[in-house]
Design a protein around this motif. Structure first.
Motif, PDB file in Angstrom:
ATOM      1  N   LYS A  58     -12.091 -56.623 -33.440  1.00 61.07           N
ATOM      2  CA  LYS A  58     -10.698 -56.435 -33.819  1.00 61.07           C
ATOM      3  C   LYS A  58     -10.455 -55.019 -34.324  1.00 61.07           C
ATOM      4  O   LYS A  58     -11.302 -54.148 -34.223  1.00 61.07           O
ATOM      5  N   ASN A  67      -4.496 -50.524 -31.709  1.00 60.96           N
ATOM      6  CA  ASN A  67      -4.490 -51.958 -31.950  1.00 60.96           C
ATOM      7  C   ASN A  67      -3.428 -52.600 -31.075  1.00 60.96           C
ATOM      8  O   ASN A  67      -2.251 -52.647 -31.422  1.00 60.96           O
ATOM      9  N   ASP A 107     -12.309 -55.012 -25.963  1.00 62.53           N
ATOM     10  CA  ASP A 107     -12.256 -55.164 -27.420  1.00 62.53           C
ATOM     11  C   ASP A 107     -13.631 -54.974 -28.043  1.00 62.53           C
ATOM     12  O   ASP A 107     -13.909 -55.479 -29.121  1.00 62.53           O
ATOM     13  N   TRP A 459     -14.013 -56.536 -39.986  1.00 59.09           N
ATOM     14  CA  TRP A 459     -12.720 -57.198 -39.820  1.00 59.09           C
ATOM     15  C   TRP A 459     -12.795 -58.610 -40.393  1.00 59.09           C
ATOM     16  O   TRP A 459     -13.712 -59.371 -40.107  1.00 59.09           O
ATOM     17  N   TYR A 461     -11.594 -62.157 -40.294  1.00 57.07           N
ATOM     18  CA  TYR A 461     -10.895 -63.112 -39.451  1.00 57.07           C
ATOM     19  C   TYR A 461     -10.065 -64.094 -40.262  1.00 57.07           C
ATOM     20  O   TYR A 461      -8.940 -64.430 -39.903  1.00 57.07           O
ATOM     21  N   GLU A 525      -3.112 -58.861 -37.418  1.00 53.31           N
ATOM     22  CA  GLU A 525      -3.026 -59.552 -36.136  1.00 53.31           C
ATOM     23  C   GLU A 525      -2.579 -61.003 -36.275  1.00 53.31           C
ATOM     24  O   GLU A 525      -2.996 -61.875 -35.516  1.00 53.31           O
TER      25      GLU A 525
END
Length: 606
Positions: A58, A67, A107, A459, A461, A525
């Motif tokens: 990510k 992004n 990614d 990152w 999640y 996100e």
């Protein structure tokens, strides 16, 4: 009908193994029979390792360091629009089922159309295979068998959740399928049925006593836990209850019950919001300093961790902002601007008295967002001084005219007024200037240097703040208004925002919680998926994701400023149509499945 190959469930039976000291190290090539694998405990662990492959990377790891997910929501607009990068195709609606720049995005795992769909199904099959063989496999410790099986179940749930987020309905396959199986009866299950399967996998994992709640050893980095299982249960039912996916059924009470159970269990097992910065010299002591530290530093692996909020993070280097997507603007030691916050995101931040700036029922009076519909109850907001007295999270998310930052060991004042060094540019060939009049800062460690990585944190999640907002939304939709406010207010209090009023109606509370998600989870996100799941299957994103505005600032002779909104582009941005609510299945895959089953598989509009 039997078919020889279907990438949805097919994966080479060749496995690659070796002994490894770190449980998640990948092994070099080397084919062997399954019996040999199952007889060797180290190779059994290596088989589990493969279940961890392809967890999406990510942040700014997408191809060309932008992004894509944020840039495709209404929170951000990229300065790379005219550069022939993936966002160019998204903005120009140049996508189709055979090639889609989000579905097939690089990614961190490589491109070549091996996107979310293919990688997730590969992993689901590997997880199912592991679940089927672990009971007869050799292990080093008796406690390993149960933990390994539980990990594979949580991972299978994780990848199913990823498929639901992007594609909606998918088949539920609870076991590996032979290559020559009869697929004529294969169907796409409802999102509710997929959610129930995710919950069943997570429940089985939660019943395993040897699956930990938290990781306290860095060598176990990225292994799944009971905390992730609870977050996945809550998220799956939130999606199943949402208008896009609920098929006209009301699942909000069930979503509320599961989210409440998740929050209760997480808190009783030591998880809590990160509310006070441990590095005030770096992050300051402001009310949103803790949030900034949370998202720019990796969670620690300890029995008594500093960060008790993070539920699951990638293994390493997930964010990688560097000097991209930060200040740009032709400054020394910068490369390009990347994605920057929109005026629409700026409008979402309340004033510090806890009132929205715009009327959330109808934020804009015109299609192009040039006429904001101001909240008449908010007397604290000043159109002539728009950045004063805002939610503290605003200042930790957006750089605006007058912001001061430390960059390359020098204090820099952001000057986005016309003629200023950081003024926006509406020339799509200019990739070093903001397209919006703002710059992103949330994922950037304060005191950044353009010569070095300025956030290479892992990152996150899932974190407790997000799960609390999942509970707040489900509770509000189900009519449990007091509990909805309590959950949302806990998140707001971390950043010094006053509680939501007890006088809010259910409809108004839902709007406030949706806006709270946007503000708290900006740049994480979440907004991309929230916008979509809140739509009816026949809806579109024309109100939120078709037209975007920038702030053009003029510096007056007396030193004051005048503010005027303008559209970033004279053309509507792509990605707002009904078909854009879900990604397309790969063209060849959908065609094969339709020919085999006689049913429609492709998502609407593709």
């Amino acid at each position: 009908m039997k078919i020889q190959y279907l990438s949805l469930i097919m994966l080479s039976l060749s496995l690659w193994f070796t002994s490894c000291s770190d449980v998640l190290d990948m092994a070099p090539d080397g084919n062997m029979q399954m019996d040999e694998v199952l007889a060797d405990p180290d190779k059994v662990e290596a088989l589990l390792n493969r279940c961890y492959n392809n967890i999406p990377q990510k942040g700014y790891s997408y191809w060309f360091f932008d992004n894509i997910v944020v840039a495709s929501s209404d929170d951000g607009y990229t300065s790379d629009e005219g550069q022939g990068v993936p966002t160019t195709a998204i903005y120009q609606d140049n996508n189709n089922a055979s090639s889609h720049n989000i579905r097939d995005a690089h990614d961190g795992h490589g491109g070549n159309n091996t996107g979310y769909w293919t990688r997730a199904w590969q992993q689901i099959r590997l997880c199912s295979q592991f679940i089927e063989v672990i009971d007869k496999a050799a292990v080093n410790r008796d406690t390993d068998r149960g933990r390994f099986k539980a990990e594979a179940r949580v991972l299978r749930a994780f990848f199913y959740m990823e498929l639901v987020k992007w594609f909606g309905k998918v088949p539920v396959l609870n076991e590996t399928v032979p290559f020559d199986a009869n697929f004529s009866t294969l169907t796409r299950s409802s999102v509710y049925d997929v959610a129930k399967f995710i919950i069943a996998d997570c429940d089985a994992a939660l019943a395993e006593p040897n699956l930990p709640w938290r990781l306290d050893n860095g060598n176990d980095a990225m292994r799944v836990t009971k905390a992730l299982a609870h977050a996945l249960r809550a998220k799956a039912m939130l999606f199943a209850a949402s208008p896009l996916h609920n098929q006209g059924q009301n699942y909000w009470e069930e979503a509320y019950t599961i989210a409440k159970d998740a929050v209760t269990n997480l808190k009783s097992n030591g998880f809590e919001l990160f509310t006070k910065t441990t590095q005030p010299n770096l992050y300051g002591t402001g009310p949103a300093a803790a949030l900034r530290q949370l998202v720019t530093q990796s969670a620690d692996y300890s029995a008594t961790p500093r960060d008790k909020e993070t539920l699951y993070q990638v293994r390493s280097g997930g964010v990688f902002v560097w000097h991209i997507g930060y200040i740009g603007s032709n400054m020394a030691n910068t490369y390009k601007c990347g994605t920057t916050p929109t005026q629409e995101l700026v409008d979402a931040f309340e004033t510090i008295n806890g009132l929205p700036v715009l009327d959330l029922k109808k934020p804009y009076l015109d299609e192009k967002h040039l006429q904001p519909n101001y909240n008449t109850e908010n007397t604290q907001y000043d159109k002539n001084n728009p950045y004063a007295n805002r939610d503290p999270r605003f200042y930790q998310t957006v750089l605006h005219n007058g912001s001061k930052i430390l960059f390359d060991n020098k204090t820099v004042e952001v000057q986005t007024f016309t003629g200023g060094p950081h003024a926006p540019s509406f020339d799509i060939t200019n990739r070093v200037s903001s397209r919006t009049g703002y710059y992103h800062t949330k994922m950037v460690t304060p005191g950044a240097s353009g010569n070095n990585g300025i956030n290479n944190a892992n990152w996150k999640y899932y974190r407790l703040g997000e799960t609390l907002l999942d509970l707040a939304e489900a509770a509000a939709e189900a009519g449990h208004l007091d509990e909805a406010r309590t959950a949302a207010n806990e998140v707001r209090a971390r950043s010094g925002m006053p509680p939501l009023s007890a006088s809010l109606s259910q409809a108004d509370l839902i709007l406030r919680i949706r806006n709270e998600r946007r503000v708290e989870l900006a740049w994480e996100e979440q907004r991309y998926f929230d916008l979509r799941r809140w739509q009816a299957p026949t809806g579109d994103l024309s109100e939120t994701s078709k037209w975007f505005t920038a702030m053009v600032i003029t510096k007056n002779n007396n030193g004051t400023f005048s503010y005027a909104r303008r559209n970033i582009s004279n053309n509507a941005r792509g990605g707002w149509q009904n078909r854009d609510l879900l990604l397309p299945l790969p063209l060849n895959e959908a065609a094969t499945l339709e020919s085999v089953t006689g049913q429609k598989w492709q998502n609407p509009g593709w």
